[in-house]
Write an enzyme that holds these catalytic residues in place. Structure first.
Site, mmCIF file in Angstrom:
data_model
loop_
_atom_site.group_PDB
_atom_site.id
_atom_site.type_symbol
_atom_site.label_atom_id
_atom_site.label_comp_id
_atom_site.label_asym_id
_atom_site.label_seq_id
_atom_site.Cartn_x
_atom_site.Cartn_y
_atom_site.Cartn_z
ATOM 1 N NE ARG A 183 -8.285 2.574 7.544
ATOM 2 C CZ ARG A 183 -7.579 2.271 6.457
ATOM 3 N NH1 ARG A 183 -6.463 2.929 6.183
ATOM 4 N NH2 ARG A 183 -7.979 1.326 5.630
ATOM 5 C CG HIS A 214 -8.145 7.653 4.273
ATOM 6 N ND1 HIS A 214 -7.252 6.854 3.579
ATOM 7 C CD2 HIS A 214 -7.767 7.580 5.573
ATOM 8 C CE1 HIS A 214 -6.387 6.319 4.425
ATOM 9 N NE2 HIS A 214 -6.680 6.746 5.636
ATOM 10 C CG ASP A 242 -2.081 -0.953 1.072
ATOM 11 O OD1 ASP A 242 -2.316 -1.439 -0.052
ATOM 12 O OD2 ASP A 242 -2.742 -1.246 2.085
ATOM 13 C CB CYS A 276 -4.983 7.153 -2.715
ATOM 14 S SG CYS A 276 -6.505 7.138 -1.759
#
Length: 263
Positions: A127, A156, A57, A256
């Site tokens: 998160r 997110h 990730d 992202c």
């Protein structure tokens, strides 16, 4: 940015991830390259951090920290699978001339912190810990507006809000967002602060259409977010679609994969 040389989905830490579905690393790399090339064509200086085997990730570099005024506030990840990314990114920040602030609170960088004009919008609920909102406010001396996410598919803040104007236009910075991603208190704040915001459909949000990057005119978005594309054009922006469908299998999109380095 971080080239996804080790990208795969071998665990599940968000609703997008399914280890039973096959992933194609070479396709992920070629799609990522399209995003990289798009940025270069726009004249953006792109710096790369080396990918680390075992951290699939790491391609989602936005989560690696929050950088402003030459200072890098590091990330402290919620899940053990991603926790080694925090020190890796902080090491890169330090080696590249940024003042590094090691976080005391759990946070996932620009995944949950978005700079809109002089204000930092800060997400919590899945998160980043809410205590990190006060911490980032102390670090940068900026107003921090806390928003609570309630839909696990939009875990997110950068999956539920797109910053359209990094710098104010006529004193105003605008955003786009998904209403159903937020609790009532947060929605009231967004509606008051951004009355001219673009309200994005569930369909476009469901392919992470809001997970985008804007320089104030050019807006790089998911290629399949055609409704959002139309809305942007109607507002005078220039949307640029990029296909990151393979990286979507890990729960990430354009933003992202993009950490902004603000000196």
């Amino acid at each position: 940015m971080c080239r996804p040389e080790h990208f795969t989905v071998s665990y599940r830490i968000n609703p997008w991830m399914n280890p039973q579905l096959p992933t194609d690393t070479s396709l992920a790399v070629s799609q990522w390259q399209e995003l990289y090339d798009t940025y270069r064509r726009l004249g953006i200086d792109v710096q790369l951090i080396d990918p680390i085997d075992g951290l699939p990730d790491m391609v989602y570099s936005a989560n690696g920290g929050f950088v402003l005024d030459g200072k890098a506030y590091g990330a402290s990840f919620t899940y053990p699978e991603r926790q080694p990314e925090g020190p890796a990114y902080m090491e890169w920040f330090g080696a590249n001339g940024f003042e590094v602030v090691v976080p005391e609170e759990v946070n996932e960088g620009e995944g949950d912190f978005l700079l809109v004009g002089d204000v930092i919008l800060a997400g919590t609920g899945f998160r980043s810990a809410s205590d990190s909102h006060a911490e980032i406010g102390r670090v940068f001396g900026r107003e921090v507006v806390s928003l609570t996410l309630v839909n696990p598919s939009f875990y997110h803040l950068d999956t539920a809000i797109a910053v359209l104007d990094p710098e104010p236009v006529d004193g105003v910075s605008n955003i786009a967002y998904l209403e159903s991603a937020f609790d009532d208190r947060s929605l009231a704040i967004l509606r008051e602060r951004y009355p001219d915001a673009i309200i994005v459909s569930e369909q476009d949000a469901s392919i992470l259409g809001l997970n985008s990057y804007s320089d104030g005119y050019n807006v790089v978005i998911a290629a399949r977010a055609t409704g959002f594309e139309r809305q942007l054009r109607e507002r005078g922006y220039n949307p640029i679609g990029v296909d990151l469908s393979e990286l979507l299998l890990g729960g990430g999109g354009v933003k992202c994969c993009t950490l902004e380095l603000r000196r």
